[in-house]
Write an enzyme that holds these catalytic residues in place. Sequence first.
Site, PDB file in Angstrom:
ATOM      1  N   SER A   1       0.842  -1.194   0.000  1.00 57.91           N
ATOM      2  CA  SER A   1       0.000   0.000   0.000  1.00 57.91           C
ATOM      3  C   SER A   1       0.877   1.244   0.000  1.00 57.91           C
ATOM      4  O   SER A   1       1.923   1.287   0.658  1.00 57.91           O
ATOM      5  CB  SER A   1      -0.878   0.033   1.255  1.00 57.91           C
ATOM      6  OG  SER A   1      -1.777  -1.035   1.287  1.00 57.91           O
TER       7      SER A   1
ATOM      8  N   HIS B   1     -11.231  -2.973  -4.439  1.00 57.87           N
ATOM      9  CA  HIS B   1     -11.161  -3.926  -5.550  1.00 57.87           C
ATOM     10  C   HIS B   1     -12.542  -4.223  -6.143  1.00 57.87           C
ATOM     11  O   HIS B   1     -13.336  -3.345  -6.389  1.00 57.87           O
ATOM     12  CB  HIS B   1     -10.439  -5.195  -5.119  1.00 57.87           C
ATOM     13  CG  HIS B   1      -9.011  -4.970  -4.690  1.00 57.87           C
ATOM     14  ND1 HIS B   1      -8.213  -4.011  -5.266  1.00 57.87           N
ATOM     15  CD2 HIS B   1      -8.253  -5.566  -3.731  1.00 57.87           C
ATOM     16  CE1 HIS B   1      -7.016  -4.035  -4.695  1.00 57.87           C
ATOM     17  NE2 HIS B   1      -7.015  -4.953  -3.759  1.00 57.87           N
TER      18      HIS B   1
END
Length: 301
Positions: A66, A187
Site C-alpha cells: 500500500s 477492488h
Amino acid sequence: MPDERTLGDRTLSIAYSPCPNDTFVFHAWAHGLIPGAPRIEVTFADIDVTNGLLGNGRGLDLMKISYAALPEALDEYELLPCGGALGRGCGPLVLTAGDLRGVRDDDHDTDGGSVGSAPDRPAAESLAGRVVAVPSLKSTAYLLFRRWVERGLPGGVAALGEVRVLPFHEIMPAVRAGQVDAGLVIHEARFTYPDFGLSALVDLGEWWERTTGAPIPLGAIVARRSLGPAAIAELTGVVRASVRYAFAHPEASREYVMAHAQEMDPEVAKAHIALYVNEFTVDLGADGLAAVDSLLNGYKG
C-alpha cells in the site's frame, strides 16, 4: 551488492496479489515473455500480507504494498515509478446495509470545498458508536477512511464504536448479516456490492479527488535497495515492459488472470483491470508523484 550484469541469471522473489490488475500487469514477466528479464518466483499475497512483511526482514526482492505503508518501507525499499495502482474513480467505498440515520455523502452539496467541509460531516457522523470492518490498518483505504472520519466526525476514529479488521472477502457478508454496521471495501467490491444488497455511504476516492484534485494512490511496487541502483533501474524497465506487453496483448493474460481472480466473472475482471491499470501504471510521472506526496504529507521520494 549483486552485479547487475548477472541479474538476468538470478531468480528474484516477488509478491503481488491475485487480483486481476496485478496478474494482468505481471503476466508477461512471470511467463518469460520479456527478453533479458530475470526469472521470478511469484508469491501471491494480498496487500495486507505484504504490508506486514515490512520492517521484520521477511520482505521479498520486489513487493506490491500500500502507498500508505511506503514511509515504513523506504529504509529498505525503493519505490518503482511503474507497475502500481493509481488513478481516478477507483477509490475505496464505505458500505452499509442501509443508510445510517438516512444520510449518504452524496446526499449533500459536493461543489468542491476544502477537506473537512460541511458536506462530509453528516455521513461521517452517522458512524459514531458504530462497528466498522476494515481489511487492514496499514492500507491506503484505511488511511483515507481515517482522514475522512477525522474531518467529519468529532473525535475521529476514537468516536467509532469499534474498528474491526476482517479478511477482505468477509466484509460484505458481515455487513449484510448485521455483524458490523459498515464495511470498508476495495477492488471488485466496487462492482459487486449491489449483489449483497448494500449501499455506499461514501466513495472515498471521489471524496479524495473532490477535495484534493489529485488521483488516488493505492498500491506501489517497491524493490530492495540492496539490489543496487543499476539493478533497480533494470527492474524498472522490466516492469514497464511487462505493463506495455499487457496493453499490447490484452487477451494473452486472460487465462492467468482468471485462474487467480477472486471474482470469477470475466466481465468483472475486465472492469477491474480497466479501472486500476492505466497511464500511471506505465509511469507515475509528475502528477502521480505529486498525488503520493499529497497522500503522505511530505513524501520526498
